[in-house]
Design an enzyme around this catalytic site. Structure first.
Site, PDB file in Angstrom:
ATOM      1  N   HIS A 272      -7.131  -4.527 -24.365  1.00  0.00           N
ATOM      2  CA  HIS A 272      -5.717  -4.069 -24.732  1.00  0.00           C
ATOM      3  C   HIS A 272      -4.932  -5.540 -24.910  1.00  0.00           C
ATOM      4  O   HIS A 272      -4.794  -6.209 -24.097  1.00  0.00           O
ATOM      5  CB  HIS A 272      -5.158  -3.184 -23.814  1.00  0.00           C
ATOM      6  CG  HIS A 272      -4.008  -2.722 -24.309  1.00  0.00           C
ATOM      7  ND1 HIS A 272      -3.095  -1.725 -23.550  1.00  0.00           N
ATOM      8  CD2 HIS A 272      -3.395  -2.517 -25.529  1.00  0.00           C
ATOM      9  CE1 HIS A 272      -2.158  -1.155 -24.037  1.00  0.00           C
ATOM     10  NE2 HIS A 272      -2.025  -1.821 -25.249  1.00  0.00           N
TER      11      HIS A 272
ATOM     12  N   TYR B 125      -0.136   2.820 -20.559  1.00  0.00           N
ATOM     13  CA  TYR B 125       1.074   3.558 -21.168  1.00  0.00           C
ATOM     14  C   TYR B 125       1.651   4.325 -19.949  1.00  0.00           C
ATOM     15  O   TYR B 125       0.957   5.395 -19.395  1.00  0.00           O
ATOM     16  CB  TYR B 125       0.909   4.654 -22.292  1.00  0.00           C
ATOM     17  CG  TYR B 125       0.427   3.720 -23.612  1.00  0.00           C
ATOM     18  CD1 TYR B 125       1.352   2.781 -24.040  1.00  0.00           C
ATOM     19  CD2 TYR B 125      -0.684   4.088 -24.249  1.00  0.00           C
ATOM     20  CE1 TYR B 125       0.938   2.069 -25.142  1.00  0.00           C
ATOM     21  CE2 TYR B 125      -0.974   3.298 -25.381  1.00  0.00           C
ATOM     22  CZ  TYR B 125      -0.232   2.135 -25.818  1.00  0.00           C
ATOM     23  OH  TYR B 125      -0.488   1.411 -26.913  1.00  0.00           O
TER      24      TYR B 125
END
Ligand code: NAD
Length: 325
Positions: free
Chosen positions: A130, A65
């Protein structure tokens, strides 16, 4: 941290890990500015708010992110606050990077060291792989998870998890790894007001003994008054239905985000619900929503009304990953 239980967020066991998590968890992706700008001061104030006794923060963040920014900002906040390490739970992720996905053993092994440095920590509680739908699931089973197992043995991560959008990735992997090799799954956008498709998978996940973390109760901004960010992958139909639900709530003096968070929290098979937060008011509102749910239950009437508005798009999702179906 002894508190009146009326005022304290419920703690739930996470699968077989022995960890107890606050039912609301702190998603740090907004600290990586993925939902707009955030100053260092606001970031620190937000994390500080999350450390209030009733919150018992569980932190979930990752290197992707904002291109690792959420990790750096969170590391800075935790360091500035000086809270003892055993009083919070931090998770981060590996395998997804600014320049693409790499689930090789070599890369994920390097990745955890980079994460720990940015976070200014010696270990994370959970290390997630992820968005595995963007990799080869066979590589995840045969190479990545064994590499994460070694990281676990080294003490740099206490538990390991897998994340991603399509639900069939979980059965694919969990059917092929040894029992106990994966401690946790992190599913998102499938147990919220507009999409509850995770529900059918919960008995299977429980039978595998994995802890269940649910993220994005506000459907990454769809279920908020301000609406989703530009990059949101939902179709125009889903966006329009969620906007109609938000408008309906506003007109009737209700808060769609509160309703949405309470909906996700009400399933106790889900150990913690991760909400992305980048402002003190959001932490306050979300903790209050959870406490109100604990004290007085769901707002069934508004839920039914909003459900009717969202029905035409119910359980509709969007594609994610490299596979065709
Ligand atoms: P979310 O559904 O939690 O929504 C976040 C958005 O809602 C942000 O814009 C935030 O500012 C806003 N918001 C928060 N509280 C609010 C309130 N009370 N009222 C109005 N708006 C409010 O989506 P998310 O942030 O994407 O998900 C939460 C966390 O879950 C992330 O931070 C991330 O750590 C994790 N996550 C992981 C994956 C994955 O592994 N693939 C995917 C999605 C999310």
């Amino acid at each position: 941290r002894a508190m009146d239980t009326q005022q304290q967020l419920e703690q739930r066991e996470l699968g077989n890990t022995g960890l107890k998590l606050s039912c609301v968890g702190f998603g740090a992706s907004p600290l990586g500015k993925v939902f707009g700008p955030v100053s260092d001061e606001e970031a620190i104030a937000t994390v500080l708010e999350a450390f209030k006794p009733e919150f018992e923060l569980s932190n979930f963040i990752n290197r992707y992110y904002g291109g690792t920014l959420s990790e750096k900002v969170l590391g800075k906040c935790l360091n500035a606050l000086g809270v003892p390490r055993d009083q919070y739970i931090v998770a981060t992720k590996c395998g997804r990077y600014k320049d693409g996905f790499d689930f090789s053993a070599k890369r994920v092994t390097k990745s955890i060291d980079e994460s720990l440095e940015r976070l200014q920590l010696n270990y994370v509680d959970i290390l997630h792989c992820h968005d595995i739908e963007f990799g080869s699931l066979d590589q995840i089973v045969n190479e990545t998870i064994p590499a994460l197992q070694k990281i676990k043995e080294s003490g740099k991560a206490r538990f390991i998890g897998i994340t991603g959008l399509p639900l069939d990735i979980y059965t694919y992997v969990l059917d092929r790894v040894p029992a106990g090799a994966v401690d946790v799954v992190l599913s998102y956008c499938h147990y919220c007001l507009n999409d509850s498709s995770l529900e059918d998978l919960l008995p299977y996940l429980k039978s595998k003994g994995v802890g269940i973390i649910y993220a994005s109760p506000l459907a990454m901004g769809l279920l908020t008054e301000n609406g989703p960010p530009e990059w949101h992958p939902a179709s125009p139909e889903i966006k329009a239905a969620c906007k109609a639900a938000a408008d309906y709530c506003k007109k009737n003096g209700k808060n769609l985000s509160k309703l949405a968070l309470q909906y996700s929290l009400s399933n106790k098979d889900i150990s913690t619900v991760l909400v992305g937060m980048n402002a003190v008011w959001q932490v306050e509102e979300n903790v209050s929503a959870a406490l109100e749910l604990q004290a007085s239950g769901k707002d069934e009437k508004t839920l039914a009304e909003v459900d009717a508005i969202l029905r035409p798009v119910k359980n509709q999702t969007w594609p994610s990953g490299i596979r065709k179906s």
